[in-house]
Design a protein around this motif. Sequence first.
Motif, PDB file in Angstrom:
ATOM      1  N   ALA A   1      20.145  46.855  70.375  1.00  0.00           N
ATOM      2  CA  ALA A   1      21.153  46.663  71.421  1.00  0.00           C
ATOM      3  C   ALA A   1      21.675  48.023  71.859  1.00  0.00           C
ATOM      4  O   ALA A   1      21.765  48.952  71.062  1.00  0.00           O
ATOM      5  N   THR A   2      22.020  48.124  73.130  1.00  0.00           N
ATOM      6  CA  THR A   2      22.509  49.413  73.629  1.00  0.00           C
ATOM      7  C   THR A   2      23.940  49.647  73.161  1.00  0.00           C
ATOM      8  O   THR A   2      24.692  48.722  72.880  1.00  0.00           O
ATOM      9  N   HIS A   3      24.273  50.898  73.093  1.00  0.00           N
ATOM     10  CA  HIS A   3      25.624  51.300  72.682  1.00  0.00           C
ATOM     11  C   HIS A   3      26.664  50.771  73.672  1.00  0.00           C
ATOM     12  O   HIS A   3      27.756  50.357  73.288  1.00  0.00           O
ATOM     13  N   GLN A   4      26.325  50.772  74.943  1.00  0.00           N
ATOM     14  CA  GLN A   4      27.243  50.308  75.984  1.00  0.00           C
ATOM     15  C   GLN A   4      27.615  48.848  75.786  1.00  0.00           C
ATOM     16  O   GLN A   4      28.772  48.467  75.984  1.00  0.00           O
ATOM     17  N   ASP A   5      26.661  48.010  75.381  1.00  0.00           N
ATOM     18  CA  ASP A   5      26.953  46.591  75.175  1.00  0.00           C
ATOM     19  C   ASP A   5      27.921  46.388  74.016  1.00  0.00           C
ATOM     20  O   ASP A   5      28.817  45.548  74.076  1.00  0.00           O
ATOM     21  N   VAL A   6      27.766  47.168  72.957  1.00  0.00           N
ATOM     22  CA  VAL A   6      28.668  47.059  71.804  1.00  0.00           C
ATOM     23  C   VAL A   6      30.053  47.582  72.167  1.00  0.00           C
ATOM     24  O   VAL A   6      31.070  46.974  71.821  1.00  0.00           O
ATOM     25  N   VAL A   7      30.106  48.682  72.889  1.00  0.00           N
ATOM     26  CA  VAL A   7      31.394  49.256  73.296  1.00  0.00           C
ATOM     27  C   VAL A   7      32.113  48.308  74.251  1.00  0.00           C
ATOM     28  O   VAL A   7      33.343  48.194  74.223  1.00  0.00           O
ATOM     29  N   ARG A   8      31.378  47.594  75.079  1.00  0.00           N
ATOM     30  CA  ARG A   8      31.977  46.631  75.993  1.00  0.00           C
ATOM     31  C   ARG A   8      32.709  45.535  75.202  1.00  0.00           C
ATOM     32  O   ARG A   8      33.812  45.138  75.564  1.00  0.00           O
ATOM     33  N   VAL A   9      32.111  45.057  74.117  1.00  0.00           N
ATOM     34  CA  VAL A   9      32.762  44.041  73.287  1.00  0.00           C
ATOM     35  C   VAL A   9      34.037  44.606  72.661  1.00  0.00           C
ATOM     36  O   VAL A   9      35.089  43.960  72.654  1.00  0.00           O
ATOM     37  N   MET A  10      33.975  45.841  72.158  1.00  0.00           N
ATOM     38  CA  MET A  10      35.162  46.471  71.575  1.00  0.00           C
ATOM     39  C   MET A  10      36.259  46.654  72.613  1.00  0.00           C
ATOM     40  O   MET A  10      37.441  46.444  72.324  1.00  0.00           O
ATOM     41  N   ASP A  11      35.879  47.054  73.806  1.00  0.00           N
ATOM     42  CA  ASP A  11      36.850  47.266  74.877  1.00  0.00           C
ATOM     43  C   ASP A  11      37.529  45.968  75.282  1.00  0.00           C
ATOM     44  O   ASP A  11      38.751  45.910  75.439  1.00  0.00           O
ATOM     45  N   VAL A  12      36.738  44.906  75.435  1.00  0.00           N
ATOM     46  CA  VAL A  12      37.308  43.608  75.803  1.00  0.00           C
ATOM     47  C   VAL A  12      38.228  43.110  74.703  1.00  0.00           C
ATOM     48  O   VAL A  12      39.334  42.610  74.975  1.00  0.00           O
ATOM     49  N   ALA A  13      37.815  43.256  73.451  1.00  0.00           N
ATOM     50  CA  ALA A  13      38.646  42.804  72.334  1.00  0.00           C
ATOM     51  C   ALA A  13      39.947  43.600  72.269  1.00  0.00           C
ATOM     52  O   ALA A  13      41.013  43.037  72.002  1.00  0.00           O
ATOM     53  N   GLY A  14      39.869  44.888  72.539  1.00  0.00           N
ATOM     54  CA  GLY A  14      41.084  45.704  72.545  1.00  0.00           C
ATOM     55  C   GLY A  14      42.020  45.334  73.673  1.00  0.00           C
ATOM     56  O   GLY A  14      43.237  45.300  73.503  1.00  0.00           O
ATOM     57  N   LYS A  15      41.471  45.028  74.849  1.00  0.00           N
ATOM     58  CA  LYS A  15      42.307  44.628  75.983  1.00  0.00           C
ATOM     59  C   LYS A  15      42.970  43.278  75.735  1.00  0.00           C
ATOM     60  O   LYS A  15      44.061  43.024  76.243  1.00  0.00           O
ATOM     61  N   LEU A  16      42.295  42.410  74.970  1.00  0.00           N
ATOM     62  CA  LEU A  16      42.874  41.097  74.674  1.00  0.00           C
ATOM     63  C   LEU A  16      43.889  41.142  73.539  1.00  0.00           C
ATOM     64  O   LEU A  16      44.563  40.152  73.290  1.00  0.00           O
TER      65      LEU A  16
END
Length: 141
Positions: free
Chosen positions: A109-124
């Motif tokens: 999996a790309t790093h961007q896809d994993v960071v996207r999950v972390m970013d969404v979780a942090g925003k929530l």
Amino acid sequence: MKFNRPRINEIEVNLTPMIDCLLFLLVFLLVSTTFNQHSRINLTLPDAQGVPPKNTDQRIEVVVQSSGKYLVNGQALAGHDEVQLSTAIKQAAANRHNLPLTIAADAKATHQDVVRVMDVAGKLGFMNINISTKVPSRGYN
């Protein structure tokens, strides 16, 4: 006949100029040195000890596939954009932001896809975000 003996002057080494030069160099180095501390991120990297999770029913698991698709608690998402991921995590959490959120990413999996999950979780508002690791084969079955 009286001969005058030449006077021998004692040789003395004057250290004052050398000490002055060394102090000047020391002051120059102290003045020209910067003491800026760059901001750093402290990371606690997980150990793959093979410890099973405590509550498997009271957590949110986001699987990141190598193709960029997401699965939230086993339910596949139609797309792989931030809005759909955010909506799926909100529905799985049901306003319980204290639940642990586990990210299980494929090795390809790309790093961007994993960071996207972390970013969404942090925003929530999730504070307990874990990244699952591969359990060694000699660990738990």
